[in-house]
Design a protein around this motif. Sequence first.
Motif, short mmCIF file in Angstrom:
data_model
loop_
_atom_site.label_atom_id
_atom_site.label_comp_id
_atom_site.label_asym_id
_atom_site.label_seq_id
_atom_site.Cartn_x
_atom_site.Cartn_y
_atom_site.Cartn_z
N TYR A 62 -19.51 6.65 8.97
CA TYR A 62 -18.39 6.35 9.88
C TYR A 62 -18.68 6.81 11.30
N ASP A 91 -11.21 1.73 7.13
CA ASP A 91 -11.07 3.15 6.81
C ASP A 91 -11.54 4.04 7.95
N ARG A 156 -10.45 -1.43 -4.78
CA ARG A 156 -10.85 -1.13 -3.40
C ARG A 156 -10.54 -2.33 -2.49
N ARG A 160 -8.04 -2.68 0.66
CA ARG A 160 -8.57 -3.04 1.98
C ARG A 160 -7.88 -4.26 2.56
N GLN A 163 -4.79 -3.18 4.14
CA GLN A 163 -5.05 -2.50 5.42
C GLN A 163 -5.35 -3.52 6.51
#
Length: 190
Positions: A62, A91, A156, A160, A163
Amino acid sequence: MGDSMNNSIVLMGLKHCGKTTQGKLLASELSVPFFDTDEVIEEIVGMSFRNYYAQKGPAAFYFAEEDACKKIITEHPDERIVVATGGGICDNAPALNILRDLGKFVFLRLDIQYSVMRIMAKIKTSPFGGFDGAPAWVTAENPKTINDVKDIIMARFTARNEQYKNIADVIVDIKNAPKEENFKSILGAI
């Protein structure tokens, strides 16, 4: 930078939804530069982004993704560009904040089944009980069966997609169709 939205397009969505392909088509249509954050990460860290993620873990990845976004923005300050982001950028709040000033967040929403199918097609059960070709974040959950693998990916991707729906300015439903057809949908939406 500041508040000057420079009308750029940031494509987001699950792995295999066509961000890179569509991003290149879009950039060429608009005659603007195209960037893929995963490719910029590779330039910065000097290895494939998948290996980097697998070796260094999500936190390091990240940070690298954030650096990649900074690099793109710094090198093209007031210029209209098209950026394709990695599947997990939802994320990574700091990276999203960097890209936020660019312009529109466009979520390419592909039926989750297709994304799962495409990933599952590459995964083989290894003779030693592991799963070859499974993403690092899947193996981290210690799946016991190939069905576990599928469930982990489904969960997952479902999260996502939620999101992405929440952060996108524009949502384009991507069909399992020729890229030209999806490209028309994207052009129509932006």
